[in-house]
Design a protein around this motif. Structure first.
Motif, PDB file in Angstrom:
ATOM      1  N   ARG A   1      36.737  17.232  35.867  1.00  0.00           N
ATOM      2  CA  ARG A   1      36.433  16.366  34.729  1.00  0.00           C
ATOM      3  C   ARG A   1      37.533  15.322  34.540  1.00  0.00           C
ATOM      4  N   SER A   2      38.771  15.723  34.686  1.00  0.00           N
ATOM      5  CA  SER A   2      39.880  14.770  34.556  1.00  0.00           C
ATOM      6  C   SER A   2      39.855  13.736  35.677  1.00  0.00           C
TER       7      SER A   2
ATOM      8  N   GLY B   1      46.569   6.919  33.840  1.00  0.00           N
ATOM      9  CA  GLY B   1      47.809   7.665  34.092  1.00  0.00           C
ATOM     10  C   GLY B   1      47.823   9.028  33.428  1.00  0.00           C
ATOM     11  N   PHE B   2      47.427   9.074  32.166  1.00  0.00           N
ATOM     12  CA  PHE B   2      47.423  10.362  31.458  1.00  0.00           C
ATOM     13  C   PHE B   2      46.413  11.337  32.060  1.00  0.00           C
ATOM     14  N   LEU B   3      45.254  10.838  32.425  1.00  0.00           N
ATOM     15  CA  LEU B   3      44.260  11.724  33.036  1.00  0.00           C
ATOM     16  C   LEU B   3      44.698  12.192  34.412  1.00  0.00           C
ATOM     17  N   GLY B   4      45.426  11.344  35.139  1.00  0.00           N
ATOM     18  CA  GLY B   4      45.968  11.760  36.434  1.00  0.00           C
ATOM     19  C   GLY B   4      46.973  12.886  36.288  1.00  0.00           C
ATOM     20  N   VAL B   5      47.831  12.786  35.278  1.00  0.00           N
ATOM     21  CA  VAL B   5      48.796  13.863  35.013  1.00  0.00           C
ATOM     22  C   VAL B   5      48.060  15.134  34.611  1.00  0.00           C
ATOM     23  N   GLY B   6      47.020  14.994  33.791  1.00  0.00           N
ATOM     24  CA  GLY B   6      46.223  16.163  33.410  1.00  0.00           C
ATOM     25  C   GLY B   6      45.521  16.801  34.596  1.00  0.00           C
TER      26      GLY B   6
ATOM     27  N   TRP C   1      45.192  21.101  38.554  1.00  0.00           N
ATOM     28  CA  TRP C   1      45.231  21.471  39.967  1.00  0.00           C
ATOM     29  C   TRP C   1      46.294  22.548  40.190  1.00  0.00           C
ATOM     30  N   GLY C   2      47.463  22.383  39.560  1.00  0.00           N
ATOM     31  CA  GLY C   2      48.499  23.405  39.662  1.00  0.00           C
ATOM     32  C   GLY C   2      48.048  24.732  39.072  1.00  0.00           C
ATOM     33  N   MET C   3      47.386  24.684  37.924  1.00  0.00           N
ATOM     34  CA  MET C   3      46.890  25.927  37.316  1.00  0.00           C
ATOM     35  C   MET C   3      45.808  26.570  38.181  1.00  0.00           C
ATOM     36  N   GLU C   4      45.036  25.758  38.870  1.00  0.00           N
ATOM     37  CA  GLU C   4      44.019  26.307  39.778  1.00  0.00           C
ATOM     38  C   GLU C   4      44.682  27.028  40.949  1.00  0.00           C
ATOM     39  N   ILE C   5      45.783  26.471  41.455  1.00  0.00           N
ATOM     40  CA  ILE C   5      46.516  27.130  42.539  1.00  0.00           C
ATOM     41  C   ILE C   5      47.125  28.435  42.044  1.00  0.00           C
ATOM     42  N   ILE C   6      47.688  28.412  40.833  1.00  0.00           N
ATOM     43  CA  ILE C   6      48.243  29.638  40.252  1.00  0.00           C
ATOM     44  C   ILE C   6      47.149  30.686  40.071  1.00  0.00           C
ATOM     45  N   GLU C   7      45.968  30.235  39.633  1.00  0.00           N
ATOM     46  CA  GLU C   7      44.842  31.159  39.451  1.00  0.00           C
ATOM     47  C   GLU C   7      44.421  31.777  40.773  1.00  0.00           C
ATOM     48  N   THR C   8      44.460  30.987  41.847  1.00  0.00           N
ATOM     49  CA  THR C   8      44.061  31.498  43.157  1.00  0.00           C
ATOM     50  C   THR C   8      45.049  32.548  43.658  1.00  0.00           C
ATOM     51  N   ASN C   9      46.334  32.330  43.411  1.00  0.00           N
ATOM     52  CA  ASN C   9      47.360  33.241  43.917  1.00  0.00           C
ATOM     53  C   ASN C   9      47.708  34.363  42.946  1.00  0.00           C
ATOM     54  N   ALA C  10      47.104  34.386  41.776  1.00  0.00           N
ATOM     55  CA  ALA C  10      47.457  35.377  40.760  1.00  0.00           C
ATOM     56  C   ALA C  10      46.804  36.722  41.045  1.00  0.00           C
ATOM     57  N   ASN C  11      47.203  37.687  40.269  1.00  0.00           N
ATOM     58  CA  ASN C  11      46.635  39.020  40.347  1.00  0.00           C
ATOM     59  C   ASN C  11      45.144  38.947  40.036  1.00  0.00           C
TER      60      ASN C  11
ATOM     61  N   GLY D   1      37.213  12.721  37.317  1.00  0.00           N
ATOM     62  CA  GLY D   1      36.081  11.818  37.065  1.00  0.00           C
ATOM     63  C   GLY D   1      36.386  10.801  35.985  1.00  0.00           C
ATOM     64  N   ALA D   2      37.004  11.268  34.898  1.00  0.00           N
ATOM     65  CA  ALA D   2      37.372  10.342  33.828  1.00  0.00           C
ATOM     66  C   ALA D   2      38.435   9.361  34.303  1.00  0.00           C
ATOM     67  N   MET D   3      39.342   9.818  35.169  1.00  0.00           N
ATOM     68  CA  MET D   3      40.358   8.940  35.724  1.00  0.00           C
ATOM     69  C   MET D   3      39.712   7.851  36.576  1.00  0.00           C
ATOM     70  N   LEU D   4      38.712   8.217  37.343  1.00  0.00           N
ATOM     71  CA  LEU D   4      38.000   7.241  38.166  1.00  0.00           C
ATOM     72  C   LEU D   4      37.281   6.208  37.301  1.00  0.00           C
ATOM     73  N   VAL D   5      36.667   6.661  36.220  1.00  0.00           N
ATOM     74  CA  VAL D   5      35.981   5.741  35.309  1.00  0.00           C
ATOM     75  C   VAL D   5      36.974   4.785  34.652  1.00  0.00           C
ATOM     76  N   CYS D   6      38.115   5.315  34.201  1.00  0.00           N
ATOM     77  CA  CYS D   6      39.119   4.460  33.556  1.00  0.00           C
ATOM     78  C   CYS D   6      39.719   3.462  34.535  1.00  0.00           C
ATOM     79  N   PHE D   7      39.958   3.893  35.759  1.00  0.00           N
ATOM     80  CA  PHE D   7      40.507   2.952  36.744  1.00  0.00           C
ATOM     81  C   PHE D   7      39.481   1.880  37.100  1.00  0.00           C
TER      82      PHE D   7
END
Length: 114
Positions: A85-86, A51-56, A61-71, A88-94
């Motif tokens: 990385r998050s 759960g924590f890695l999914g939130v991370g 993902w949101g920061m990546e979208i912001i980076e794409t649309n930023a100046n 992948g770690a989420m997949l391992v934990c699940f």
């Protein structure tokens, strides 16, 4: 109503002295209980980490979208790597959760003796 502080068995009245039996049994190591508790803790910890890695991963993902649309002059990098990385770690934990649940379920099956 009188209250008595009992310090020793001989200080009790004779009618309750024979009824007072204190037994101390030593707990024995039970491997089945140990394995069950270990599997349960692994399942809970892996589910929480998933759960924590999914939130991370969603945050990255949101920061990546912001980076794409930023100046383009603003350099923000590394969010795609962090997201992958998050995830992948989420997949391992699940997978650890599913595996520990399967092992726990297979240990808890009662087999009929013939």
């Amino acid at each position: 109503m009188k209250t008595h502080k009992v310090t020793h068995q001989s200080s009790l009245p004779s009618n309750t002295r024979n009824k007072l039996v204190i037994r101390r049994t030593r707990k024995r190591f039970n491997p089945k209980v140990f394995v069950d508790l270990t599997i349960e803790r692994i399942a809970i910890a892996s589910l929480l980490l998933t759960g924590f890695l999914g939130v991370g991963a969603m945050g990255c993902w949101g920061m990546e979208i912001i980076e794409t649309n930023a100046n383009p002059n603003i350099i923000i990098s590394g969010w795609e790597y962090q997201k992958n990385r998050s995830l992948g770690a989420m997949l391992v934990c699940f997978s650890a959760f599913l595996g520990s649940s399967l092992v726990g379920a297979s240990f808890s099956i009662q087999r009929d003796k013939f």
